[in-house]
Scaffold this active site. Structure first.
Site, PDB file in Angstrom:
ATOM      1  N   GLU A  44       2.163  10.454  -3.784  1.00 47.79           N
ATOM      2  CA  GLU A  44       2.455   9.023  -3.655  1.00 47.79           C
ATOM      3  C   GLU A  44       3.172   8.494  -4.896  1.00 47.79           C
ATOM      4  O   GLU A  44       4.040   7.639  -4.785  1.00 47.79           O
ATOM      5  CB  GLU A  44       1.172   8.224  -3.386  1.00 47.79           C
ATOM      6  CG  GLU A  44       0.540   8.508  -2.027  1.00 47.79           C
ATOM      7  CD  GLU A  44       1.446   8.152  -0.846  1.00 47.79           C
ATOM      8  OE1 GLU A  44       2.400   7.367  -1.019  1.00 47.79           O
ATOM      9  OE2 GLU A  44       1.216   8.689   0.255  1.00 47.79           O
ATOM     10  N   GLN A  49       9.864   4.761  -4.929  1.00 55.36           N
ATOM     11  CA  GLN A  49      11.300   4.628  -5.248  1.00 55.36           C
ATOM     12  C   GLN A  49      12.082   5.925  -5.056  1.00 55.36           C
ATOM     13  O   GLN A  49      13.161   6.090  -5.607  1.00 55.36           O
ATOM     14  CB  GLN A  49      11.512   4.142  -6.698  1.00 55.36           C
ATOM     15  CG  GLN A  49      11.220   2.675  -6.853  1.00 55.36           C
ATOM     16  CD  GLN A  49      10.232   2.399  -7.957  1.00 55.36           C
ATOM     17  OE1 GLN A  49       9.506   3.292  -8.391  1.00 55.36           O
ATOM     18  NE2 GLN A  49      10.188   1.176  -8.394  1.00 55.36           N
ATOM     19  N   THR A  50      11.522   6.870  -4.297  1.00 57.45           N
ATOM     20  CA  THR A  50      12.203   8.153  -4.103  1.00 57.45           C
ATOM     21  C   THR A  50      12.045   8.600  -2.657  1.00 57.45           C
ATOM     22  O   THR A  50      10.960   8.478  -2.084  1.00 57.45           O
ATOM     23  CB  THR A  50      11.577   9.223  -5.036  1.00 57.45           C
ATOM     24  OG1 THR A  50      11.586   8.725  -6.376  1.00 57.45           O
ATOM     25  CG2 THR A  50      12.345  10.523  -5.006  1.00 57.45           C
ATOM     26  N   TYR A 127      -0.146  -0.351  -4.386  1.00 56.63           N
ATOM     27  CA  TYR A 127       0.320   0.611  -3.384  1.00 56.63           C
ATOM     28  C   TYR A 127      -0.385   1.969  -3.534  1.00 56.63           C
ATOM     29  O   TYR A 127      -0.941   2.510  -2.570  1.00 56.63           O
ATOM     30  CB  TYR A 127       1.849   0.797  -3.450  1.00 56.63           C
ATOM     31  CG  TYR A 127       2.271   1.945  -2.576  1.00 56.63           C
ATOM     32  CD1 TYR A 127       2.371   1.783  -1.196  1.00 56.63           C
ATOM     33  CD2 TYR A 127       2.454   3.222  -3.113  1.00 56.63           C
ATOM     34  CE1 TYR A 127       2.666   2.860  -0.370  1.00 56.63           C
ATOM     35  CE2 TYR A 127       2.750   4.293  -2.296  1.00 56.63           C
ATOM     36  CZ  TYR A 127       2.857   4.114  -0.932  1.00 56.63           C
ATOM     37  OH  TYR A 127       3.134   5.178  -0.122  1.00 56.63           O
ATOM     38  N   ASP A 145       4.833  -0.874   1.267  1.00 56.15           N
ATOM     39  CA  ASP A 145       5.975  -0.354   0.516  1.00 56.15           C
ATOM     40  C   ASP A 145       7.240  -0.846   1.224  1.00 56.15           C
ATOM     41  O   ASP A 145       7.165  -1.687   2.132  1.00 56.15           O
ATOM     42  CB  ASP A 145       5.916   1.179   0.400  1.00 56.15           C
ATOM     43  CG  ASP A 145       6.198   1.875   1.729  1.00 56.15           C
ATOM     44  OD1 ASP A 145       6.194   1.188   2.785  1.00 56.15           O
ATOM     45  OD2 ASP A 145       6.443   3.089   1.725  1.00 56.15           O
ATOM     46  N   CYS A 206      15.555   1.565  18.214  1.00 62.44           N
ATOM     47  CA  CYS A 206      14.600   0.708  18.932  1.00 62.44           C
ATOM     48  C   CYS A 206      14.229   1.256  20.311  1.00 62.44           C
ATOM     49  O   CYS A 206      13.084   1.081  20.751  1.00 62.44           O
ATOM     50  CB  CYS A 206      15.161  -0.699  19.076  1.00 62.44           C
ATOM     51  SG  CYS A 206      15.481  -1.449  17.473  1.00 62.44           S
ATOM     52  N   CYS A 209      11.324   3.449  19.947  1.00 62.48           N
ATOM     53  CA  CYS A 209      10.240   2.916  19.113  1.00 62.48           C
ATOM     54  C   CYS A 209       8.967   2.685  19.937  1.00 62.48           C
ATOM     55  O   CYS A 209       9.014   2.040  20.992  1.00 62.48           O
ATOM     56  CB  CYS A 209      10.707   1.620  18.467  1.00 62.48           C
ATOM     57  SG  CYS A 209       9.426   0.863  17.459  1.00 62.48           S
TER      58      CYS A 209
HETATM   59  S1  SF4 Z   1       9.937  -2.103  14.974  1.00 59.79           S
HETATM   60 FE1  SF4 Z   1      10.811  -0.768  16.512  1.00 59.79          FE
HETATM   61  S2  SF4 Z   1      11.745  -2.100  18.003  1.00 59.79           S
HETATM   62 FE2  SF4 Z   1      11.370  -3.318  16.186  1.00 59.79          FE
HETATM   63  S3  SF4 Z   1      13.277  -3.228  15.035  1.00 59.79           S
HETATM   64 FE3  SF4 Z   1      11.978  -1.586  14.285  1.00 59.79          FE
HETATM   65  S4  SF4 Z   1      12.598   0.181  15.507  1.00 59.79           S
HETATM   66 FE4  SF4 Z   1      13.347  -1.616  16.577  1.00 59.79          FE
END
Ligand code: SF4
Length: 370
Positions: A44, A49-50, A127, A145, A206, A209
């Site tokens: 950690e 920063q890496t 953190y 973070d 997305c 996601c």
């Molecule tokens: S949380 Fe998921 S759906 Fe929302 S912007 Fe990020 S990748 Fe896209």
């Protein structure tokens, strides 16, 4: 009572989706192989920063050499810095080294499993403490973070700039509300992993996601508007001149003070070029001021460009011939005359390493001529 920005059903759904996605998609990383608080702590610290891909080879070498708190605590700082060389933010290495000594002396070599005790160690902030306590000891502390802030910002279309520390508290409060308290370590790693792999800084994925049905920016097609950032001031450029002083086949290196930028690393004497001064004159003046030696310039070795987090560096490097004087340090803590082929034994800043190739080439030629 703090304001909830998501209702409890939404939070539950988000936690479940994140955890099951993480189980199936987490990367096999070295520090995930064992639940060892010391190893997780080292990882950690390196990951701050890496990026993972940069930190991984450093981590491998570091834990090979220092597999336990005891081994790290008993090492010389030079060796620790040498293994950190090139990773930057050297205060992390110095603090980790100091903290290991404290853990050995005051906690019998066991990483404290109490958040507040652990946070008293050098270099351990919110953190690191939250990450180690949750991942190693299953304690309910939420990490915040850069990845977490980005995900939260997009999920809730939050107006708080992610690069403005005045808003860290707001992000921490939201992260605390969303934390899955039965599996805090898994949950923390899941949200960070989502930020690294799916909710990436550019072009978030997305469609893939696991929490897109709950993400306000996705549902309103505003992902590119988040996270908000405050405009950063332009970083200044510093021009410096540095001399490699050559005397009877050896070169002079000095060690920086332990505190401050690049603290504890070795370097060649030099410093800022004053307005109206040539870089050659600055080199001769700086060597006189820093180590009290008179030198002549033999040749210009290289111009180095390097960017640190807060400034850009343009550094002219000269090969210099020792003329007279005995070394008297002002500022540096130590000096050594070393053979050029010993240079790789010492930890140097990256800007110095960038001219080692021409230095190694130039000095044997000069020695042959003399
Ligand atoms: S949380 Fe998921 S759906 Fe929302 S912007 Fe990020 S990748 Fe896209």
């Amino acid at each position: 009572m703090k304001k909830q920005i998501w209702d409890l059903d939404t939070i539950k759904k988000l936690q479940q989706n994140l955890l099951s996605w993480y189980q199936q998609n987490k990367r096999q990383l070295l520090w995930r192989e064992k639940n060892n608080p010391y190893l997780i702590w080292v990882a950690e610290v390196m990951l701050q920063q890496t990026q993972v891909s940069t930190a991984e080879p450093y981590y491998r070498r570091f834990i090979q050499r220092f597999p336990t708190v005891e081994r790290l605590a008993s090492a010389h700082l030079d060796e620790v810095l040498k293994l950190w060389e090139g990773l930057g933010y050297y205060a992390r290495a110095r603090n980790l080294h100091k903290a290991a000594k404290i853990v050995l002396d005051e906690y019998q070599g066991n990483v404290p499993d109490d958040y507040h005790s652990f946070k008293t160690l050098p270099g351990v902030g919110d953190y690191i403490a939250s990450a180690v306590m949750s991942i190693s000891f299953g304690q309910p502390y939420a990490v915040v973070d850069g990845n977490v802030k980005r995900v939260l910002s997009r999920l809730g279309t939050l107006p708080f700039p992610v690069n403005d520390t005045r808003f860290t508290k707001q992000y921490q409060q939201i992260a605390d509300q969303l934390l899955e308290r039965n599996h805090p370590g898994e949950y923390n790693q899941a949200i960070m992993e989502l930020g690294a792999l799916i909710c990436r800084p550019q072009k978030p994925l997305c469609e893939e996601c696991p929490v897109n049905e709950l993400c306000v920016s996705f549902l309103t097609n505003r992902q590119t508007e988040f996270p908000k950032r405050k405009q950063k001031a332009k970083i200044p450029t510093q021009k410096v001149s540095v001399g490699v002083v050559l005397k009877e086949g050896k070169v002079l290196i000095t060690r920086r003070k332990e505190n401050g930028l690049l603290g504890g690393l070795w370097e060649f004497p030099g410093g800022k070029i004053k307005v109206g001064e040539t870089s050659e004159d600055a080199c001769i003046r700086e060597i006189k001021e820093e180590v009290d030696l008179e030198v002549d310039i033999i040749s210009h070795l290289k111009r180095i460009y390097h960017t640190y987090s807060h400034f850009k560096l343009i550094m002219d490097v000269y090969l210099c011939e020792y003329k007279s004087g005995d070394v008297m340090l002002s500022g540096a803590t130590e000096y050594r005359w070393i053979h050029p082929n010993e240079i790789h034994k010492y930890p140097f800043p990256k800007a110095n390493i960038k001219f080692f190739d021409v230095l190694e080439d130039a000095i044997p030629r000069l020695n042959e001529q003399s």
